[in-house]
Design a protein around this motif. Structure first.
Motif, short mmCIF file in Angstrom:
data_model
loop_
_atom_site.label_atom_id
_atom_site.label_comp_id
_atom_site.label_asym_id
_atom_site.label_seq_id
_atom_site.Cartn_x
_atom_site.Cartn_y
_atom_site.Cartn_z
N LYS A 52 0.83 -1.20 0.00
CA LYS A 52 0.00 0.00 0.00
C LYS A 52 0.87 1.26 0.00
CE LYS A 52 -3.37 -2.86 0.40
NZ LYS A 52 -2.58 -4.07 0.59
N TYR A 53 1.94 1.21 0.79
CA TYR A 53 2.86 2.34 0.87
C TYR A 53 4.29 1.80 0.94
CZ TYR A 53 -1.30 5.01 1.92
OH TYR A 53 -2.54 5.58 1.86
N PRO A 54 5.01 1.81 -0.18
CA PRO A 54 6.41 1.38 -0.15
C PRO A 54 7.28 2.41 0.55
CG PRO A 54 5.82 2.17 -2.33
CD PRO A 54 4.56 2.17 -1.52
N VAL A 55 8.57 2.14 0.58
CA VAL A 55 9.49 2.93 1.38
C VAL A 55 9.53 4.40 0.99
CG1 VAL A 55 11.42 2.33 -0.13
CG2 VAL A 55 11.88 3.01 2.23
N ASP A 56 9.31 4.72 -0.27
CA ASP A 56 9.41 6.11 -0.73
C ASP A 56 8.07 6.81 -0.81
OD1 ASP A 56 8.83 4.26 -2.73
OD2 ASP A 56 9.44 5.62 -4.33
N LYS A 57 7.01 6.23 -0.26
CA LYS A 57 5.68 6.85 -0.25
C LYS A 57 5.18 6.92 1.19
CE LYS A 57 5.68 6.71 -4.76
NZ LYS A 57 5.81 7.94 -5.58
N ASN A 58 4.38 7.94 1.49
CA ASN A 58 3.91 8.14 2.86
C ASN A 58 2.40 8.21 2.93
OD1 ASN A 58 6.59 8.37 3.79
ND2 ASN A 58 6.62 10.54 3.24
N PRO A 59 1.79 7.60 3.97
CA PRO A 59 0.35 7.77 4.21
C PRO A 59 0.09 9.20 4.70
CG PRO A 59 1.27 5.89 5.43
CD PRO A 59 2.41 6.71 4.94
N SER A 60 -1.17 9.52 4.91
CA SER A 60 -1.49 10.81 5.52
C SER A 60 -0.90 10.86 6.92
CB SER A 60 -3.01 10.98 5.58
OG SER A 60 -3.58 9.98 6.40
N ILE A 61 -0.77 12.07 7.45
CA ILE A 61 -0.17 12.24 8.78
C ILE A 61 -0.94 11.48 9.85
CG2 ILE A 61 0.39 13.90 10.60
CD1 ILE A 61 1.11 15.90 8.42
N PRO A 62 -2.27 11.57 9.93
CA PRO A 62 -2.99 10.79 10.95
C PRO A 62 -2.76 9.29 10.81
CG PRO A 62 -4.42 12.49 10.03
CD PRO A 62 -3.20 12.44 9.17
N MET A 63 -2.76 8.81 9.56
CA MET A 63 -2.56 7.37 9.37
C MET A 63 -1.14 6.97 9.74
SD MET A 63 -4.46 4.93 8.63
CE MET A 63 -4.07 3.20 8.80
N SER A 64 -0.16 7.83 9.45
CA SER A 64 1.23 7.55 9.82
C SER A 64 1.36 7.42 11.34
CB SER A 64 2.15 8.66 9.31
OG SER A 64 2.19 8.69 7.91
N ILE A 65 0.63 8.27 12.06
CA ILE A 65 0.67 8.23 13.53
C ILE A 65 0.07 6.92 14.04
CG2 ILE A 65 -0.23 9.30 15.63
CD1 ILE A 65 -0.06 11.99 14.18
N ILE A 66 -1.07 6.51 13.47
CA ILE A 66 -1.72 5.27 13.90
C ILE A 66 -0.83 4.06 13.63
CG2 ILE A 66 -3.66 3.71 13.43
CD1 ILE A 66 -5.38 6.19 12.93
N GLY A 348 21.33 -8.91 7.82
CA GLY A 348 20.21 -9.69 7.30
C GLY A 348 18.92 -8.90 7.28
N ASP A 349 18.72 -8.09 8.33
CA ASP A 349 17.49 -7.29 8.40
C ASP A 349 17.46 -6.21 7.33
OD1 ASP A 349 16.31 -8.67 10.48
OD2 ASP A 349 17.25 -7.45 12.02
N TYR A 350 18.62 -5.64 6.98
CA TYR A 350 18.66 -4.61 5.94
C TYR A 350 18.10 -5.13 4.62
CZ TYR A 350 21.89 -2.04 9.04
OH TYR A 350 22.47 -1.38 10.10
N TYR A 351 18.58 -6.30 4.22
CA TYR A 351 18.15 -6.88 2.95
C TYR A 351 16.69 -7.31 3.00
CZ TYR A 351 22.92 -6.79 1.20
OH TYR A 351 24.15 -6.37 0.78
N ALA A 352 16.29 -7.90 4.14
CA ALA A 352 14.90 -8.34 4.28
C ALA A 352 13.95 -7.14 4.25
CB ALA A 352 14.73 -9.12 5.58
N CYS A 353 14.33 -6.07 4.94
CA CYS A 353 13.49 -4.88 4.99
C CYS A 353 13.36 -4.24 3.62
CB CYS A 353 14.07 -3.88 5.99
SG CYS A 353 13.07 -2.41 6.21
N ALA A 354 14.47 -4.17 2.88
CA ALA A 354 14.43 -3.57 1.55
C ALA A 354 13.47 -4.35 0.65
CB ALA A 354 15.83 -3.56 0.94
N LYS A 355 13.52 -5.66 0.72
CA LYS A 355 12.65 -6.49 -0.10
C LYS A 355 11.19 -6.29 0.26
CE LYS A 355 11.75 -11.33 -1.29
NZ LYS A 355 12.17 -12.74 -1.07
N LEU A 356 10.89 -6.30 1.57
CA LEU A 356 9.51 -6.18 2.01
C LEU A 356 8.95 -4.77 1.81
CD1 LEU A 356 9.69 -8.22 5.34
CD2 LEU A 356 8.62 -8.93 3.20
N ALA A 357 9.83 -3.77 1.85
CA ALA A 357 9.38 -2.38 1.72
C ALA A 357 9.37 -1.90 0.28
CB ALA A 357 10.25 -1.47 2.57
N GLY A 358 9.66 -2.77 -0.67
CA GLY A 358 9.61 -2.40 -2.07
C GLY A 358 10.77 -1.55 -2.52
N ALA A 359 11.95 -1.79 -1.97
CA ALA A 359 13.14 -1.04 -2.36
C ALA A 359 14.13 -1.97 -3.04
CB ALA A 359 13.79 -0.41 -1.13
#
Length: 584
Positions: A52-66, A348-359
């Motif tokens: 829904k929101y990859p690493v380079d995209k942001n939700p609205s501010i209220p949704m980001s807080i939630i 290991g987490d860097y590579y896993a996070c990049a893959k899951l976050a669409g980077a």
């Protein structure tokens, strides 16, 4: 079946964002409204993964807080347990004020480290908090300074905790600060990749598994204070986190112009620890109020109101709050081993996070910068924290695959939550006052998971190989047996570890009482000296690719740090530094 959007045509930006996250509604366009181009492989992969929101995209501010608060709740359980596990080694068991200060300090360090990693490190949505690999070091270091049954305060009172407990924290802090300089060296000179050439999945399996298994005594002791409450905690966590993880709970909401309504969200999978603690704590409170739990019962909640009244509302952790940091050779070596283990875990987490976050896979300069920032986080943990280093949290990385949200803004909000909670003194004291059997139940689950995470690395290894079976069996057994013998010897007035040189005695005690050091060293040595192919050892399938691929413009957008980019444009020679963007 009709969704909320079928019934209510007019929605706020927050409600539309929430629907994308919770209901899994596919988007016709790219994440956050960008048009998808199938010919663009990176964008196509994001859409295909359903983010829904990859690493380079942001939700609205209220949704980001939630969503940021949700990520905060995921890291709360493991982080909360750190000062509680550490308390017996620091001889502050039963001192809720002292344990609360450690908890506030840990959250402060976690918040700062997370924000550093998100904005200046790898620039991936990664949460950083206390690492359990340092507990073995703390146990070994404190073994030379055993706790007493009682202590005398300056005003003549007998207490069960060491009035000078801050000196013990200062010893952990100083050694961690020195060891964290190693991460500056690895990140600053681009040496992190060298570790992957000698440390394979067998070594990592032993290091992580021994950490979980070596804490069995801690879990059993706490749980045995009242097995009924402890097992109730285990059962609740199991039901909420596993059996009910896909159940959506109706939550009342108010929509402007629409009035009150109901929406459904998944609460149990992310709040299983909080819910379980609350329920069992309430049960303990009821049994205490009805006098089923008498005075002195470990499951009793008596005295909680007095502890909260004694604690201040606000407490801001600061450098030197536990005194001047101290260091020793043995402590430094132990912390050094913890730092190396933390680097491997984070890689290991860097590579896993990049893959899951669409980077795209993180380039070398981003990895080096991530290790640099992690080193700075560990240094801050030594300067103002409880002396336990930080690392990337795999639990939060895994949550990205569940929420389909890999936005950096969400993790930044989570880091801010950590900083805010860290400054509320009564929160630390409140959770530090948990009845010990509840903590014991939480230990059983968490320590078991740590051991299982280590074992999961064997998926890369050929388990039909007698070579591998021999290495795993010998290193795992000695990683548990040697520390057990060492701790038994240290409890005697005259023991085999006394050489007459106090500094060397401390060094020996730290090394031999740490299963992580003993088992990991044996596994690493045998794995690199006994004949075996890379396929047999699991190196081929486990070794992470370090060549950055994918859309170069997108890679630069995600990983290039703006401040360094500005300086590099003015001084091109800075491009030669291993932690500065080299994409031209």
């Amino acid at each position: 079946m009709a969704t909320n959007s079928d019934v209510i045509p007019n929605k706020t930006a927050l409600e539309k964002d929430y629907e994308k996250v919770t209901n899994g509604i596919p988007m016709e366009n790219g994440a956050n409204g960008d048009t998808a181009h199938p010919e663009d492989e990176d964008e196509y992969m994001r859409i295909r993964r359903g983010l829904k929101y990859p690493v380079d995209k942001n939700p609205s501010i209220p949704m980001s807080i939630i969503l940021g608060f949700q990520q905060y709740l995921i890291m709360f359980g493991p982080t909360f347990a750190i000062p509680v596990i550490l308390a017996p080694n620091l001889c502050i068991k039963g001192n809720s004020i002292a344990t609360g200060r450690l908890l506030n300090s840990m959250f402060m360090v976690s918040g700062i480290s997370t924000l550093l990693q998100v904005f200046f490190g790898t620039r991936l949505p990664i949460i950083q908090s206390g690492s359990y690999v340092y507990f073995a070091v703390a146990q070994g270091l404190m073994a030379s300074f055993p706790c007493q049954d009682s202590y005398m305060t300056e005003d003549g009172k007998n207490v069960t905790y060491d009035p000078n407990w801050e000196d013990r924290v200062a010893l952990l802090q100083g050694n961690l600060m020195l060891a964290s300089l190693t991460q500056f060296v690895f990140g600053g000179f681009g040496l992190a990749g060298l570790l992957l050439k000698v440390i394979g999945p067998i070594t990592i399996t032993i290091v992580i598994s021994v950490i979980g298994l070596s804490l069995i005594d801690v879990a059993v002791y706490s749980a045995s204070q009242h097995w009924g409450i402890s097992l109730g905690m285990v059962i609740l966590i199991t039901i909420l986190s596993e059996y009910l993880k896909n159940v959506k709970v109706p939550i009342p909401v108010y929509r402007r112009g629409q009035g009150c309504g109901v929406t459904r969200i998944n609460l149990f999978s992310t709040m299983s620890i909080i819910f379980s603690i609350t329920i069992m704590w309430l049960i303990c409170g009821i049994l205490t109020a009805t006098n089923v739990f008498k005075e002195g019962n470990p499951a009793s909640t008596r005295g909680l109101s007095e502890k909260l009244a004694e604690a201040s509302w606000f407490y801001v952790p600061y450098p030197g709050q536990f005194g001047m940091p101290k260091a020793s050779l043995g402590g430094f070596i132990g912390m050094f081993a913890g730092v190396i283990a933390g680097i491997i875990e984070s890689l290991g987490d860097y590579y896993a996070c990049a893959k899951l976050a669409g980077a795209p896979p993180p380039p070398k300069y981003a990895i080096n910068r991530g290790i640099l920032m992690e080193g700075l986080g560990c240094f801050i943990a030594g300067l103002a924290g409880p002396g336990i280093g930080v690392t990337s949290y795999s639990e939060n990385v895994g949550a990205i695959s569940l929420t389909k949200v890999g936005s950096k803004a969400v993790i930044a909000c989570s880091g801010i939550f950590m900083l805010v909670i860290a400054c509320i003194g009564k929160v630390g004291v409140l959770f530090s006052s948990l009845p010990e059997p509840i903590i014991g139940g939480m230990y059983i689950v968490m320590f078991g998971i740590i051991g299982a995470v280590g074992i999961s690395n064997l998926q890369f290894v050929d388990l039909t190989s007698s070579r591998n079976i021999f290495i795993i069996g010998l290193s795992l057994y000695l990683g548990l047996a040697v520390p057990a013998w060492t701790n038994d010897e240290l409890s005697k007035e005259e023991n085999a570890l006394t050489t007459g040189n106090s500094e060397f005695d401390t060094l020996l005690a730290v090394i031999l009482s740490s299963g992580m050091i003993v088992g990991g060293t044996i596994a690493c040595f045998l794995d690199n000296t006994l004949p075996g192919t890379d396929e047999e050892r699991g190196i081929s399938s486990y070794r992470l690719a370090t060549k950055a691929e994918g859309n170069k413009e997108l890679r630069r957008k995600i990983y290039a740090e703006p401040l360094m980019e500005m300086l590099a444009k003015r001084f091109p020679i800075l491009r030669k530094l291993p932690f500065v963007c080299s994409d031209e």
